[in-house]
Structures are given as structure tokens and as C-alpha cells.
Design an enzyme around this catalytic site. Structure first.
Site, PDB file in Angstrom:
ATOM      1  N   ASP A 183      38.288  42.256  39.861  1.00  0.00           N
ATOM      2  CA  ASP A 183      39.650  42.716  40.165  1.00  0.00           C
ATOM      3  C   ASP A 183      40.686  42.149  39.195  1.00  0.00           C
ATOM      4  OD1 ASP A 183      38.693  44.219  42.211  1.00  0.00           O
ATOM      5  OD2 ASP A 183      39.374  42.908  43.824  1.00  0.00           O
ATOM      6  N   ARG A 239      38.810  53.104  50.397  1.00  0.00           N
ATOM      7  CA  ARG A 239      37.394  52.832  50.478  1.00  0.00           C
ATOM      8  C   ARG A 239      37.028  51.752  51.510  1.00  0.00           C
ATOM      9  NH1 ARG A 239      32.422  54.514  48.628  1.00  0.00           N
ATOM     10  NH2 ARG A 239      31.106  52.720  48.966  1.00  0.00           N
ATOM     11  N   ASP A 285      35.979  56.837  43.581  1.00  0.00           N
ATOM     12  CA  ASP A 285      37.001  55.882  43.211  1.00  0.00           C
ATOM     13  C   ASP A 285      37.113  55.864  41.694  1.00  0.00           C
ATOM     14  OD1 ASP A 285      38.351  53.212  42.954  1.00  0.00           O
ATOM     15  OD2 ASP A 285      38.030  53.300  45.116  1.00  0.00           O
ATOM     16  N   VAL A 343      30.407  44.492  37.146  1.00  0.00           N
ATOM     17  CA  VAL A 343      30.397  44.852  38.566  1.00  0.00           C
ATOM     18  C   VAL A 343      30.636  46.355  38.787  1.00  0.00           C
ATOM     19  CG1 VAL A 343      31.365  44.349  40.842  1.00  0.00           C
ATOM     20  CG2 VAL A 343      31.092  42.499  39.186  1.00  0.00           C
ATOM     21  N   LYS A 366      44.389  41.020  50.691  1.00  0.00           N
ATOM     22  CA  LYS A 366      44.023  42.396  51.054  1.00  0.00           C
ATOM     23  C   LYS A 366      42.543  42.493  51.391  1.00  0.00           C
ATOM     24  CE  LYS A 366      42.992  45.760  47.899  1.00  0.00           C
ATOM     25  NZ  LYS A 366      41.785  46.474  48.356  1.00  0.00           N
ATOM     26  N   ASN A 367      41.705  41.892  50.543  1.00  0.00           N
ATOM     27  CA  ASN A 367      40.269  42.061  50.730  1.00  0.00           C
ATOM     28  C   ASN A 367      39.726  41.262  51.912  1.00  0.00           C
ATOM     29  OD1 ASN A 367      40.306  43.821  48.658  1.00  0.00           O
ATOM     30  ND2 ASN A 367      39.268  42.515  47.178  1.00  0.00           N
TER      31      ASN A 367
END
Ligand code: UD1
Length: 399
Positions: free
Chosen positions: A287, A75, A99, A309, A5-6
Site C-alpha cells: 500500500d 472489495r 480492482d 503482492v 481502514k484495513n
């Protein structure tokens, strides 16, 4: 393993940099891909998605405005900023809403674009960037931000002269983006290190590119195996991109075998507690922090999980407590004493990864756990329910 996805969302944005048709293969079938397709269509591109293939046709003239309606749902849409400034010398991209994992400012994106010669401001809910021309510059990021690295890189490939960007993100998805840009004719070196050198070229051409496998989804299945004492083989991802993560699963007592294009994880006993601190790549990925918490909730002993993060990424921990976890958070630390048995309860997911972490915890709880707001999971995990069931879990989607 499907594509990352990223990576795919940024590669779709990169296709805006060259007039003509670029093709992406190994695209994951997740909700964010059609959402990104809509953003690109709003900018004037034609996008056709057929299973795991996306064809993006970019016109000579792009519309430089990405409106709130197009970008509000996710985002990552902000990654069209760099390509738009590079192609149109103007970009107006609406700011997506807050978010659930913490504030996500764009100051580093803007500082980088300013160094390349653009004016940038936040106006009427949009980030605006304008430049008569872009010229190479030396830029040092305050923090190796993934998004800022990508936007500055995508602007610099069409700037005049040499850009040196220091303290950049080294994530495998950045390396994938640099690889696609290079295939398009860009002149980039240093991808995967902390300094990128970009010599601007006049124009890029379209390409066909295969998206790298999703290391976060791959590792999620690894956590599922360790939490439920299973045996799992994952293919389609480079295990070298998961070095720290696989090491943590090994420390928890699992047998981890890295293979050329994946890994196998076998776990027969209750996992041991392990400490984890999230960091930019090659550190432990933020993540996967919810999965690390999930494992800590059922592990033997006390785990300390530190989030470095995103400051608000512990909000879901109270949902874990609802499932009987013995967990507390203090600032950016979570201290979790594993319990032998979680107990089912209704819980609410707040973002993609927290949602999956709660489902994995639910698999370890007695009785039936109801996880609400699971649409978040659709944004990042293809065929999630089918995959869990194929692996021996029992999950039912209730609309
Ligand atoms: C990307 C990933 C996300 C992942 C994150 C960190 C995508 C679509 N999302 O998000 O899944 O969790 O990388 O690996 O690829 N920051 C600033 N100013 C800026 C930019 C960032 O302060 O201008 C801060 C953020 O608030 C955050 C930290 O830097 O605290 C890291 O953010 P960043 O690496 O930019 O994450 P994203 O690119 O948004």
C-alpha cells in the site's frame, strides 16, 4: 492518527459474530466505513456512526446474503464471509468487481472454509459457502493473504475444536482483529506470528474495542515530508509496525526519530534513491509502493521498486511519467531515475494509494497539478485536503 481502514472494516464484520451491541472507537472518518455499515445493515444489523464511534447491534438471526449493490463499491466487504458462515452456516456474498491493482481471487478463502467443513463455490457472481457444522482443521495458506487469514479466523472462532492455520498474514491489523475476537470470548493464540491456533467456542459476546492507528496513512505523511523536505511529527501509531518503512526513509537521508506512540521525520535535502521490494508484513507494505515511487521520482539517483503482492499495481506509473518522471516498468519491477523537478500536468488516480502518491508528486511539481478521480482518496484518508494544507501544501478540492 485516525484508526486503520484495513482494521476497522474487519472489526465491523467481526461484530456480526456476537448477538448484541459492539462498539468501535477511533474509527476513521473515511468513505469505506459508511459503505461497510450499509453492508452490515443489509445483513440485518443496526449500525450507528457518530464521529469516530460506531455502534453495531447484531440480531440473533442474520440475513446470510450480501448482494451486489451493497458490496460492489469496495472489495473489503468480502470479510463478512467468515462471520456469516460461522453464525448462519450459510453465506452468499456477491463478488465485487475487478480492482485497478490486479486480480484478487478468493481461492484461499474458499480452501480454508472447505477445510473447516463448508462447501464453497462461485455461483451466479457470488461466493457461496454452506456447512452443516464447522469443525477445527489444519490449514496451510499458499501465501500469507490478509483477507483469507481474516475470513478463516472469523469462521474458526465458532467452529468445533482446534484450528491451526499456518503461513498466515502477520499484519498489525490481523493482531487487532485477534485482540477484538479475544475480547469477545474467542480462544486465539499466535496472532502476529505465522501460525494461528484457534480453539472454537460456542458463542461470543459483544465488546468495546479501540481501532489501532493507521500505519499506512502515518507513513504517507512521512513520505510527504521527505519528498517536500519538511519536518513532520505523527502520533497515534506504533512505530514498530513501520520498521522497514522508517528505515527506508532514513536511507533516503531523513532524520527519523521513533517515539512511543509515533515518530518525527525531518528532511532538509533532496532524498537519495532507495530500492524497495513489497512483501507481506513485516516487509515493505504494497500500500506504500506508490509513495515509494513518488519519492524515487524526485530522489537523486536510480531506484528499483519491486512489487511482489499485486501484479497490476504499477498502472499509475504512466501518470507519474505525465508529471515528468523518468520511470519505466518491466513486469513487477519499476526503475526510476529521479529528476530535480517534476512538471505539473492533469493526472488520473486509479485507486486510493495511487491517488495519494500522485498528489504528493504534484506537491513537488512546478505549477498546478490536477488530480482527477480523487474520490478514491476519500475511501481511505480522512480530511486529506485539510491535512495537506495544514502541513503547508496547497491543495484545493474542485468538484
Ligand atoms: C489487504 C488490504 C490491502 C493490502 C493487502 C496486502 C484490506 C481491506 N486491504 O487486501 O490494502 O494491499 O491486504 O497487504 O485490508 N490472493 C489470492 N487468493 C486469495 C487471496 C489473495 O491469490 O484467495 C492474492 C491476491 O491476489 C494478492 C495477494 O494474494 O496478489 C495478497 O492479497 P491479500 O493479502 O489477500 O490482500 P487483501 O486482503 O485483498
Amino acid at each position: 492518527m485516525g484508526g486503520a481502514k484495513n482494521s476497522v472494516l474487519k472489526l465491523m464484520a467481526a461484530a456480526l459474530l456476537a448477538e448484541g451491541t459492539s462498539v468501535l472507537t477511533n474509527c476513521p472518518e473515511i468513505l469505506d466505513v459508511p459503505l461497510m455499515a450499509d453492508v452490515l445493515r443489509g445483513l440485518g444489523a443496526e449500525v450507528e456512526i457518530d464521529g469516530e464511534t460506531a455502534r453495531i447491534t447484531t440480531p440473533a438471526e442474520l440475513n446470510h446474503r450480501a448482494d451486489f449493490d451493497a458490496v460492489r463499491q469496495f472489495r473489503a466487504s468480502v470479510c463478512v464471509l467468515g462471520p456469516l458462515v460461522a453464525r448462519c452456516r450459510r453465506a452468499v456474498v456477491a463478488l465485487p468487481g475487478g480492482d485497478a491493482i490486479g486480480s484478487r481471487p478468493l481461492d484461499m478463502h474458499q480452501t480454508g472454509l472447505r477445510a473447516l467443513g463448508a462447501h464453497s463455490a462461485i455461483e451466479h457472481g457470488c461466493v457461496v459457502a454452506e456447512a452443516d457444522s464447522l469443525r477445527g482443521a489444519e490449514i496451510t495458506l499458499d501465501f500469507p493473504s490478509v483477507g483469507a487469514t481474516e475470513n478463516i479466523l472469523m469462521a474458526a472462532v465458532l467452529a468445533d475444536g482446534l484450528t491451526v492455520i499456518s503461513n498466515v498474514a502477520r499484519e498489525p491489523e490481523i493482531v487487532d482483529l485477534a485482540a477484538m475476537l479475544t475480547e469477545m470470548g474467542a480462544d486465539i493464540s499466535g496472532a502476529g506470528t505465522d501460525t494461528l491456533m484457534v480453539r472454537g467456542v460456542e458463542r461470543l459476546h459483544p465488546t468495546t474495542h479501540r481501532v489501532i492507528g493507521d500505519r499506512i496513512v502515518a507513513a504517507t505523511w512521512g513520505y510527504a515530508a521527505v519528498m517536500t523536505r519538511g519536518d513532520i511529527s505523527v502520533t497515534g501509531v506504533d512505530p514498530a509496525t513501520l520498521g522497514v518503512v522508517l528505515g527506508k526513509l532514513q536511507d533516503a537521508g531523513a532524520t527519523v526519530t521513533a517515539r512511543e506512540n509515533g515518530f518525527r521525520i525531518v528532511s532538509r535535502e533532496r532524498p537519495h534513491a532507495v530500492n524497495v521490494a513489497t512483501l507481506p508484513f513485516p516487509g515493505f507494505p504494497t500500500d506504500l509502493q506508490p509513495m515509494a515511487i513518488g519519492m524515487a521520482c524526485v530522489a537523486e539517483g536510480l531506484s528499483m521498486i519491486t512489487e511482489n503482492v499485486f501484479e497490476a499495481r504499477f498502472r499509475f506509473v504512466e501518470e507519474m511519467v505525465r508529471l515528468g518522471a523518468d520511470a519505466r516498468t518491466d513486469g513487477h519491477h519499476a526503475v526510476v531515475r529521479g529528476v530535480e523537478q517534476l512538471s505539473s500536468a492533469p493526472v488520473w488516480s486509479s485507486d486510493i494509494r495511487a491517488g495519494v502518491g500522485l498528489v504528493l508528486a504534484g506537491l513537488c511539481a512546478d505549477g498546478t497539478t490536477e488530480v482527477h478521480d480523487v474520490y478514491h482518496i476519500d475511501r481511505g484518508y480522512p480530511n486529506f485536503v485539510d491535512n495537506v494544507n495544514a502541513l503547508g501544501g496547497e491543495v484545493e478540492r474542485v468538484s
